[in-house]
Scaffold this motif. Structure first.
Motif, PDB file in Angstrom:
ATOM      1  N   ARG A   8       0.885  -1.170   0.000  1.00 40.47           N
ATOM      2  CA  ARG A   8       0.000   0.000   0.000  1.00 40.47           C
ATOM      3  C   ARG A   8       0.916   1.211   0.000  1.00 40.47           C
ATOM      4  O   ARG A   8       1.768   1.340   0.883  1.00 40.47           O
ATOM      5  CB  ARG A   8      -0.894   0.018   1.234  1.00 40.47           C
ATOM      6  CG  ARG A   8      -1.825  -1.150   1.311  1.00 40.47           C
ATOM      7  CD  ARG A   8      -2.792  -1.147   2.467  1.00 40.47           C
ATOM      8  NE  ARG A   8      -2.528  -0.253   3.559  1.00 40.47           N
ATOM      9  CZ  ARG A   8      -3.465   0.208   4.394  1.00 40.47           C
ATOM     10  NH1 ARG A   8      -4.722  -0.145   4.231  1.00 40.47           N
ATOM     11  NH2 ARG A   8      -3.159   1.000   5.392  1.00 40.47           N
ATOM     12  N   ARG A  10       1.311   5.504  -0.610  1.00 39.59           N
ATOM     13  CA  ARG A  10       0.832   6.861  -0.826  1.00 39.59           C
ATOM     14  C   ARG A  10       1.976   7.622  -1.501  1.00 39.59           C
ATOM     15  O   ARG A  10       3.059   7.738  -0.942  1.00 39.59           O
ATOM     16  CB  ARG A  10       0.466   7.539   0.478  1.00 39.59           C
ATOM     17  CG  ARG A  10      -0.830   7.067   1.079  1.00 39.59           C
ATOM     18  CD  ARG A  10      -1.236   7.942   2.241  1.00 39.59           C
ATOM     19  NE  ARG A  10      -2.390   7.684   3.026  1.00 39.59           N
ATOM     20  CZ  ARG A  10      -3.283   6.727   2.985  1.00 39.59           C
ATOM     21  NH1 ARG A  10      -3.197   5.815   2.108  1.00 39.59           N
ATOM     22  NH2 ARG A  10      -4.289   6.643   3.810  1.00 39.59           N
ATOM     23  N   SER A  42      -9.354   0.805  -7.763  1.00 37.48           N
ATOM     24  CA  SER A  42      -9.876  -0.078  -6.716  1.00 37.48           C
ATOM     25  C   SER A  42     -10.971   0.649  -5.954  1.00 37.48           C
ATOM     26  O   SER A  42     -11.104   1.862  -6.057  1.00 37.48           O
ATOM     27  CB  SER A  42      -8.754  -0.511  -5.762  1.00 37.48           C
ATOM     28  OG  SER A  42      -8.230   0.607  -5.071  1.00 37.48           O
ATOM     29  N   CYS A  44     -13.386   0.296  -2.067  1.00 38.92           N
ATOM     30  CA  CYS A  44     -13.542  -0.350  -0.765  1.00 38.92           C
ATOM     31  C   CYS A  44     -14.975  -0.862  -0.617  1.00 38.92           C
ATOM     32  O   CYS A  44     -15.928  -0.141  -0.900  1.00 38.92           O
ATOM     33  CB  CYS A  44     -13.226   0.657   0.339  1.00 38.92           C
ATOM     34  SG  CYS A  44     -13.389  -0.029   1.991  1.00 38.92           S
ATOM     35  N   PHE A  50      -8.618   2.634   1.431  1.00 37.19           N
ATOM     36  CA  PHE A  50      -7.277   3.154   1.196  1.00 37.19           C
ATOM     37  C   PHE A  50      -7.290   3.865  -0.137  1.00 37.19           C
ATOM     38  O   PHE A  50      -7.708   3.304  -1.150  1.00 37.19           O
ATOM     39  CB  PHE A  50      -6.267   1.996   1.192  1.00 37.19           C
ATOM     40  CG  PHE A  50      -4.859   2.433   0.938  1.00 37.19           C
ATOM     41  CD1 PHE A  50      -4.132   3.075   1.926  1.00 37.19           C
ATOM     42  CD2 PHE A  50      -4.262   2.222  -0.285  1.00 37.19           C
ATOM     43  CE1 PHE A  50      -2.836   3.498   1.700  1.00 37.19           C
ATOM     44  CE2 PHE A  50      -2.960   2.632  -0.529  1.00 37.19           C
ATOM     45  CZ  PHE A  50      -2.239   3.276   0.476  1.00 37.19           C
ATOM     46  N   ARG A  53      -1.976   3.739  -3.828  1.00 34.56           N
ATOM     47  CA  ARG A  53      -1.660   2.716  -4.831  1.00 34.56           C
ATOM     48  C   ARG A  53      -1.582   1.354  -4.143  1.00 34.56           C
ATOM     49  O   ARG A  53      -0.888   1.202  -3.146  1.00 34.56           O
ATOM     50  CB  ARG A  53      -0.323   3.075  -5.484  1.00 34.56           C
ATOM     51  CG  ARG A  53       0.154   2.112  -6.536  1.00 34.56           C
ATOM     52  CD  ARG A  53       1.472   2.652  -7.118  1.00 34.56           C
ATOM     53  NE  ARG A  53       2.099   1.732  -8.018  1.00 34.56           N
ATOM     54  CZ  ARG A  53       1.892   1.667  -9.320  1.00 34.56           C
ATOM     55  NH1 ARG A  53       1.018   2.504  -9.879  1.00 34.56           N
ATOM     56  NH2 ARG A  53       2.525   0.798 -10.072  1.00 34.56           N
ATOM     57  N   LEU A  54      -2.284   0.374  -4.675  1.00 36.31           N
ATOM     58  CA  LEU A  54      -2.243  -0.995  -4.173  1.00 36.31           C
ATOM     59  C   LEU A  54      -1.554  -1.883  -5.198  1.00 36.31           C
ATOM     60  O   LEU A  54      -1.871  -1.826  -6.382  1.00 36.31           O
ATOM     61  CB  LEU A  54      -3.658  -1.522  -3.907  1.00 36.31           C
ATOM     62  CG  LEU A  54      -4.447  -0.776  -2.834  1.00 36.31           C
ATOM     63  CD1 LEU A  54      -5.890  -1.260  -2.815  1.00 36.31           C
ATOM     64  CD2 LEU A  54      -3.814  -0.963  -1.482  1.00 36.31           C
TER      65      LEU A  54
END
Length: 96
Positions: A8, A10, A42, A44, A50, A53-54
């Motif tokens: 994860r 930022r 993405s 939630c 979040f 960037r995943l």
């Protein structure tokens, strides 16, 4: 057993961060990793969520994931990423 690295991130400076992604993609492949998800859209479905960037990378083993993360080449790439982002990297074993 396969493992999944889940990151994860930022990002505070996308231009500099893009230099990191160009290097890290090659290093992931060189260490037997394969991107499963790489910063795409993405959403939630439950919880706080979040907005960064995943990334999910599959490695053949925990040892290969660790070898990638600790390799001199990736240590140099991390030095590009860390000043311009905040990240959490986790590794979890696969189900099979």
């Amino acid at each position: 057993m396969s493992v999944y690295l889940i990151a994860r991130v930022r990002i505070h400076d996308k231009d500099i961060y893009s230099k990191y992604t160009a290097i890290s993609a090659r290093l992931v492949a060189e260490h037997g990793g394969e991107f499963v998800a790489r910063g795409g859209p993405s959403f939630c479905m439950e919880g706080a969520g979040f907005d960064g960037r995943l990334v999910i990378v599959r490695f053949p083993s925990a040892e290969q994931a660790r070898a990638w993360y600790e390799s001199p080449e990736y240590v140099a790439a991390r030095a590009i990423r860390q000043p311009v982002s905040e990240a959490e990297f986790m590794v979890v074993e696969g189900a099979a």
